[in-house]
Scaffold this motif. Structure first.
Motif, PDB file in Angstrom:
ATOM      1  N   ASN A 137       0.834  -1.206   0.000  1.00  8.57           N
ATOM      2  CA  ASN A 137       0.000   0.000   0.000  1.00  8.57           C
ATOM      3  C   ASN A 137       0.871   1.261   0.000  1.00  8.57           C
ATOM      4  O   ASN A 137       2.096   1.215   0.050  1.00  8.57           O
ATOM      5  CB  ASN A 137      -0.968  -0.009   1.195  1.00  8.57           C
ATOM      6  N   GLU A 189       1.264   3.524   2.242  1.00  9.15           N
ATOM      7  CA  GLU A 189       2.049   3.774   3.460  1.00  9.15           C
ATOM      8  C   GLU A 189       3.399   3.058   3.393  1.00  9.15           C
ATOM      9  O   GLU A 189       4.443   3.635   3.693  1.00  9.15           O
ATOM     10  CB  GLU A 189       1.268   3.268   4.682  1.00  9.15           C
ATOM     11  N   ASN A 190       3.353   1.796   2.965  1.00  4.37           N
ATOM     12  CA  ASN A 190       4.596   1.024   2.892  1.00  4.37           C
ATOM     13  C   ASN A 190       5.544   1.614   1.849  1.00  4.37           C
ATOM     14  O   ASN A 190       6.757   1.665   2.044  1.00  4.37           O
ATOM     15  CB  ASN A 190       4.293  -0.439   2.567  1.00  4.37           C
ATOM     16  N   SER A 237       5.676   4.695   1.025  1.00  6.34           N
ATOM     17  CA  SER A 237       6.218   5.915   1.623  1.00  6.34           C
ATOM     18  C   SER A 237       7.359   5.598   2.584  1.00  6.34           C
ATOM     19  O   SER A 237       8.397   6.264   2.578  1.00  6.34           O
ATOM     20  CB  SER A 237       5.096   6.654   2.360  1.00  6.34           C
ATOM     21  N   VAL A 238       7.174   4.552   3.403  1.00  6.86           N
ATOM     22  CA  VAL A 238       8.226   4.160   4.361  1.00  6.86           C
ATOM     23  C   VAL A 238       9.480   3.722   3.608  1.00  6.86           C
ATOM     24  O   VAL A 238      10.602   4.117   3.954  1.00  6.86           O
ATOM     25  CB  VAL A 238       7.721   3.033   5.293  1.00  6.86           C
ATOM     26  N   THR A 291      11.240   6.692   2.156  1.00  2.00           N
ATOM     27  CA  THR A 291      11.992   7.398   3.201  1.00  2.00           C
ATOM     28  C   THR A 291      13.269   6.644   3.541  1.00  2.00           C
ATOM     29  O   THR A 291      14.338   7.244   3.717  1.00  2.00           O
ATOM     30  CB  THR A 291      11.125   7.556   4.461  1.00  2.00           C
ATOM     31  N   ALA A 292      13.146   5.314   3.672  1.00  2.00           N
ATOM     32  CA  ALA A 292      14.328   4.501   3.990  1.00  2.00           C
ATOM     33  C   ALA A 292      15.398   4.690   2.921  1.00  2.00           C
ATOM     34  O   ALA A 292      16.583   4.867   3.230  1.00  2.00           O
ATOM     35  CB  ALA A 292      13.933   3.038   4.105  1.00  2.00           C
ATOM     36  N   CYS A 301      16.953   8.139   3.272  1.00  2.00           N
ATOM     37  CA  CYS A 301      17.808   8.190   4.473  1.00  2.00           C
ATOM     38  C   CYS A 301      19.127   7.465   4.223  1.00  2.00           C
ATOM     39  O   CYS A 301      20.200   7.963   4.574  1.00  2.00           O
ATOM     40  CB  CYS A 301      17.088   7.574   5.674  1.00  2.00           C
ATOM     41  N   LEU A 339      21.329   9.488   1.953  1.00  2.00           N
ATOM     42  CA  LEU A 339      21.920  10.636   2.657  1.00  2.00           C
ATOM     43  C   LEU A 339      23.006  10.196   3.627  1.00  2.00           C
ATOM     44  O   LEU A 339      24.051  10.849   3.755  1.00  2.00           O
ATOM     45  CB  LEU A 339      20.829  11.412   3.402  1.00  2.00           C
ATOM     46  N   ILE A 340      22.765   9.078   4.325  1.00  6.40           N
ATOM     47  CA  ILE A 340      23.774   8.571   5.264  1.00  6.40           C
ATOM     48  C   ILE A 340      25.054   8.225   4.523  1.00  6.40           C
ATOM     49  O   ILE A 340      26.162   8.544   4.966  1.00  6.40           O
ATOM     50  CB  ILE A 340      23.226   7.348   6.036  1.00  6.40           C
ATOM     51  N   ILE A 343      26.772  11.455   3.611  1.00  8.99           N
ATOM     52  CA  ILE A 343      27.376  12.089   4.795  1.00  8.99           C
ATOM     53  C   ILE A 343      28.645  11.347   5.197  1.00  8.99           C
ATOM     54  O   ILE A 343      29.686  11.953   5.467  1.00  8.99           O
ATOM     55  CB  ILE A 343      26.359  12.108   5.953  1.00  8.99           C
ATOM     56  N   LEU A 344      28.554  10.007   5.235  1.00 10.45           N
ATOM     57  CA  LEU A 344      29.734   9.220   5.630  1.00 10.45           C
ATOM     58  C   LEU A 344      30.877   9.410   4.634  1.00 10.45           C
ATOM     59  O   LEU A 344      32.036   9.554   5.027  1.00 10.45           O
ATOM     60  CB  LEU A 344      29.365   7.743   5.736  1.00 10.45           C
ATOM     61  N   PHE A 351      32.334  12.758   5.229  1.00 13.42           N
ATOM     62  CA  PHE A 351      33.085  12.777   6.490  1.00 13.42           C
ATOM     63  C   PHE A 351      34.442  12.093   6.321  1.00 13.42           C
ATOM     64  O   PHE A 351      35.475  12.653   6.666  1.00 13.42           O
ATOM     65  CB  PHE A 351      32.267  12.075   7.574  1.00 13.42           C
ATOM     66  N   ASP A 390      42.393  15.264   5.685  1.00 20.46           N
ATOM     67  CA  ASP A 390      43.199  15.961   6.682  1.00 20.46           C
ATOM     68  C   ASP A 390      44.422  15.153   7.092  1.00 20.46           C
ATOM     69  O   ASP A 390      45.442  15.705   7.466  1.00 20.46           O
ATOM     70  CB  ASP A 390      42.345  16.246   7.933  1.00 20.46           C
ATOM     71  N   ASP A 420      60.171  26.494  10.832  1.00 16.04           N
ATOM     72  CA  ASP A 420      58.887  27.202  10.945  1.00 16.04           C
ATOM     73  C   ASP A 420      57.936  26.895   9.796  1.00 16.04           C
ATOM     74  O   ASP A 420      56.720  26.961   9.971  1.00 16.04           O
ATOM     75  CB  ASP A 420      59.110  28.721  11.000  1.00 16.04           C
TER      76      ASP A 420
END
Lengths: 310, 588
Positions: free
Chosen positions: A2, A4-5, A7-8, A11-12, A15, A18-19, A22-23, A26, A33, A67
């Motif tokens: 459905n 809702e699923n 949509s979930v 989103t997963a 996410c 994006l993770i 980000i990783l 990072f 550095d 120096d």
């Protein structure tokens, strides 16, 4: 499945994406550095100026090495090396990976064109002795003024002497610095003293004072034991440990010297700026001083004449 | 549009749960992160300062040991050698040389002077420079002025002795006043121990190798003895805040120098009055802050994203069954109760089952209500129809005509009046409920008409307890029973029929008996009289006993209604059982 699923799951997916981003960002930043900064490689090519002729300046360069992120390769030419040999040495250093060169030019007229050409491929900075009116930056005291000061000091010390005769050691006149010093020296004494050659003085012509315009000839002058020069007072430009010791021993009346520690330090700093494209340096005038035997251990001169060597 | 979206968001359970959870957790994480970050910074700053204080203390300890060692050399030379020597006959060169050799890593020279500056003994060099004037040296002056003390000079170039190699040494001179014995008499002198500056330099170089902070050393006047950038400072390429730092007491200070904020730790070296100064640029305290920030922000961002996902998943899990249940309830009017969604968590399942059960009950109740209403309407219609029973009306009117033709006007008037009263009470202004007295009057009117029609073939007696007159009953309950009694009980009789109608109260209820002495009925017939669908009406007004019984039950409940007793050839007794009600449902 459905709405809702769906949509979930959407989103997963977002996410997780994006993770991952980000990783990745990072780790890239952290690893970036941790990557050691590569050191800048530069070469310093100096003409021969005695065993301790560049001690003070090299101490300044070593301080700069501590120096700044720079690795310096020092090359001191043999005593008889000419301008061509110095040019070849400069080119070899650049070919071997030097990103910039500091050079004390031994024969400016011979090297003018060659240095101009090399400076188009890698930054070049001159120290102590430059290349005339070339665009190559020069880090040195005002050589004409130092020569003039030398002459003025002799005049001051012999102000009561009539027919003042000064023997001048004329060596290495193909160095730009020496030429300018001589010009200043002659201008200071013009009409006030007779200038003869050191050879003439040795051969019997009486000289009240003798003057040398650079380190090697000055040290040689202070070490001379000629009878004819027994009553001649020595003056000169350039400081080395041996020359200062001669001053301390009384073999030298007055010494004109420039701040060679600063010259070395600032030249390296300027060259690094040139390499990184931060700044384009031109002539940088160093301070110069006149010191007599009595003043050698005064705090001001002591600190300049005797750099603390680790 | 925006308002619609906001309204949707604020009313959508899943969104509300997801957003609320996410906001709470994000705020919580931010708060925790902020606390962690602040605490970490403070802790890191505190730790760095504490480490620095320890470092300074360690350097001070090492320096003190170094200086004590120099003082021991001076003490040894003075108390063990010079004091035992008569310089007129002896020299101390050998002892001095031995002492020097044992400590030459840290020493440049040892020398003993008379008060006028003349050299008495020295090692490893033995001759003074021709123009050297010892008495002008600051260490000499101090020792001569305060011979009881040991004096440490600032760093300087050793310039007294001839060195054939033209070497020069930076030294720190330890000088003291001494007593010199010569030919048995004593005089004052000065002993100087020149410590190699490199010894001190090494102590500091080790601790200055890091880039977090740097340490420097200055004398009691604020002159720099050691600094990691000493040559730069001497060449005026660098500056130090030593002129201010000399005023600091031991401890930690904050200063701003050349636009840079710095933490400064100061420690005084015992006896010499020198000060060790450790400088930590404040930005170095937080050097790792950016990395910590990056880690913190990354963890926070990932946690927030995961929370968003988890919250959406959970909110979906919570809201999905509720939404399906909501959809089911919305369709309740159209769908069957068994289509109510039952799922999700135990609570929501229970809610679904309850709603399903409730819906089933509602539907049952609605069906019952509809059925009852339909029955009521039908019965009332039947009752009303009875009022215009054509056969009854024809016979009555025929009787009236006959009376008029026979000039029996009084009887005709009486019958017409009875008929009018009959219809008046039947209609009762549309009311369903009337008083028992009215119902009795209606029955009497009916009987008076029927008696004319049946030529007084039967007698009817009415008796009603006076106190029951005002109690209520539904209308048209006695008349149909009388009609049945006349049609089925009296018509077939040979003799005169008798009917008794009596109303009385018993056990808090009202009972109205209609008793006839007609032909009666067998039990099996009595049994089916009140069963719906079994008994078929043959004659009469159309309002059967079932109708009466059902109407009473519909209005007053199942406890009330008709009761029939009958014996063949004996007669029949029909009892109407009613509640005692004065007001209730009067207007229905």
């Amino acid at each position: 499945m459905n709405k809702e699923n769906i949509s979930v799951l959407r989103t997963a997916g977002i996410c997780i994406a994006l993770i991952v981003i980000i990783l990745a960002t990072f780790f890239n930043a952290v690893m970036g550095d941790e990557t050691p900064k590569s050191q800048t490689e530069i070469s310093v090519i100096l003409y021969h100026a005695g065993s301790d002729g560049w001690e003070s300046m090299m101490e300044g360069m070593k301080q700069a090495e501590d120096d700044f992120a720079v690795n310096i390769n020092y090359v001191i030419l043999r005593e008889s090396a000419d301008g061509q040999e110095q040019l070849e040495m400069i080119q070899r250093e650049i070919d071997n990976g030097a990103q910039g060169v500091i050079v004390a030019v031994c024969a400016y007229s011979e090297m003018y064109e060659g240095l101009e050409r090399i400076s188009n491929t890698a930054p070049v900075i001159a120290v102590e002795s430059g290349v005339g009116d070339s665009m190559i930056p020069l880090f040195s005291a005002d050589n004409y003024e130092m020569g003039r000061m030398l002459g003025e000091q002799i005049l001051e010390d012999f102000q009561d002497r009539e027919n003042l005769t000064v023997a001048l050691v004329r060596e290495n006149v193909n160095r730009d610095s020496v030429e300018q010093r001589e010009q200043g020296f002659r201008d200071a004494l013009a009409g006030k003293a007779k200038i003869i050659s050191l050879g003439a003085a040795i051969n019997g012509e009486i000289a009240d004072a003798a003057a040398a315009l650079h380190k090697e000839s000055l040290l040689e002058l202070t070490e001379r034991t000629d009878v004819a020069l027994r009553d001649t007072k020595n003056y000169g430009i350039g400081n080395t440990t041996s020359i200062v010791a001669a001053l301390d021993k009384g073999n030298l009346e007055k010494l004109i010297f420039q701040n060679e520690f600063n010259m070395g330090y600032l030249a390296v700093e300027a060259l690094l700026q040139d390499i990184s494209g931060e700044n384009k340096n031109t002539v940088k005038d160093m301070d110069y001083y006149c010191v007599s035997r009595k003043e050698v251990y005064e705090t001001q001169y002591e600190r300049l004449l005797f750099p603390i060597v680790e | 549009m925006k308002r619609k979206i906001l309204s949707y968001w604020s009313h959508n359970l899943r969104v509300v749960i997801a957003v609320s959870f996410t906001m709470i957790t994000v705020i919580g994480m931010l708060a925790v992160g902020l606390i962690f970050y602040t605490t970490y910074n403070k802790s890191a700053e505190k730790q760095t300062i504490e480490d620095n204080i320890q470092l300074v203390n360690q350097v001070e300890l090492n320096l003190t040991n170094y200086l004590r060692n120099m003082m021991r050399i001076s003490d040894s030379l003075y108390y063990s050698v010079i004091k035992d020597t008569d310089f007129a006959t002896e020299n101390i060169d050998k002892e001095m040389t031995l002492l020097y050799e044992a400590n030459k890593d840290n020493l440049v020279s040892l020398a003993c002077f008379e008060n006028d500056g003349s050299l008495m003994a020295s090692t490893p060099v033995s001759s003074l420079k021709p123009h050297a004037d010892v008495t002008e040296q600051s260490w000499f002056v101090k020792a001569r002025n305060k011979p009881e003390n040991l004096h440490f000079s600032s760093s300087h170039v050793q310039n007294l002795f001839v060195d054939s190699n033209n070497r020069y040494y930076w030294v720190i001179s330890l000088s003291r006043g001494i007593e010199i014995t010569k030919d048995g008499s004593t005089s004052s002198g000065i002993l100087v121990v020149d410590m190699n500056f490199s010894g001190i330099e090494q102590l500091f170089t080790k601790v200055n190798s890091g880039d977090m902070c740097y340490l420097y050393l200055m004398d009691q006047s604020g002159n720099i003895i050691y600094h990691p950038q000493q040559n730069l400072i001497y060449s005026e390429l660098a500056v130090e805040n030593n002129a201010v730092a000399i005023t600091y007491e031991d401890g930690t200070h904050t200063e701003e120098f050349q636009g840079e904020e710095r933490m400064v730790v100061v420690k005084t070296v015992g006896y010499t009055g020198w000060k060790i100064v450790s400088v930590i640029p404040k930005e170095n305290l937080y050097r790792n802050r950016n990395e910590i920030n990056a880690v913190w922000m990354t963890v926070l961002a990932i946690a927030i994203l995961m929370l968003i996902f988890v919250n959406q998943y959970l909110s979906s899990k919570i809201a999905q069954p509720l939404r399906r249940l909501e959809d089911s309830v919305k369709q309740l009017e159209l769908e069957f109760p068994d289509k109510i969604y039952v799922g999700g968590s135990a609570e929501i399942q229970h809610l679904g089952k309850t709603i399903r059960s409730m819906a089933e009950q509602m539907r049952q109740l609605m069906d019952d209500v509809v059925r009852e209403q339909e029955q009521k309407r039908k019965n009332e219609l039947d009752a009303l129809q009875s009022q215009i029973n054509p056969h009854f009306l024809y016979n009555t009117l025929d009787s009236i005509v006959w009376m008029v033709e026979s000039e029996r006007y009084e009887e005709a008037i009486s019958m017409v009046t009875a008929l009018a009263n009959l219809f008046r009470i039947s209609l009762s202004q549309g009311k369903t409920i009337i008083t028992i007295a009215e119902e009795f009057q209606h029955a009497k009117n009916y009987i008076s008409i029927q008696k004319v029609r049946y030529k007084n073939k039967f007698e009817v007696e009415f008796s009603l307890d006076e106190k029951l007159k005002d109690y209520l009953t539904i209308k048209l309950v006695i008349q149909p029973i009388l009609e049945n009694a006349i049609y089925y009980g009296m018509e077939a009789m040979d003799g005169d029929g008798e009917i008794l109608v009596r109303g009385y109260e018993k056990d808090g209820d009202i009972y109205i008996d209609i008793i006839d002495n007609g032909i009666g009925m067998p039990p099996e017939q009595v049994e089916i009289l009140l069963k719906e669908g079994v008994q078929k009406r043959k004659r009469g007004s159309g309002i059967g006993l079932i109708n009466v019984d059902q109407r009473i039950k519909l209005y007053f409940g199942e406890d009330y209604g008709l009761h029939i007793e009958s014996e063949p050839d004996e007669g029949t007794k029909v009892t109407i059982h009613l509640p005692m009600k004065l007001e209730v449902e009067r207007n229905e």
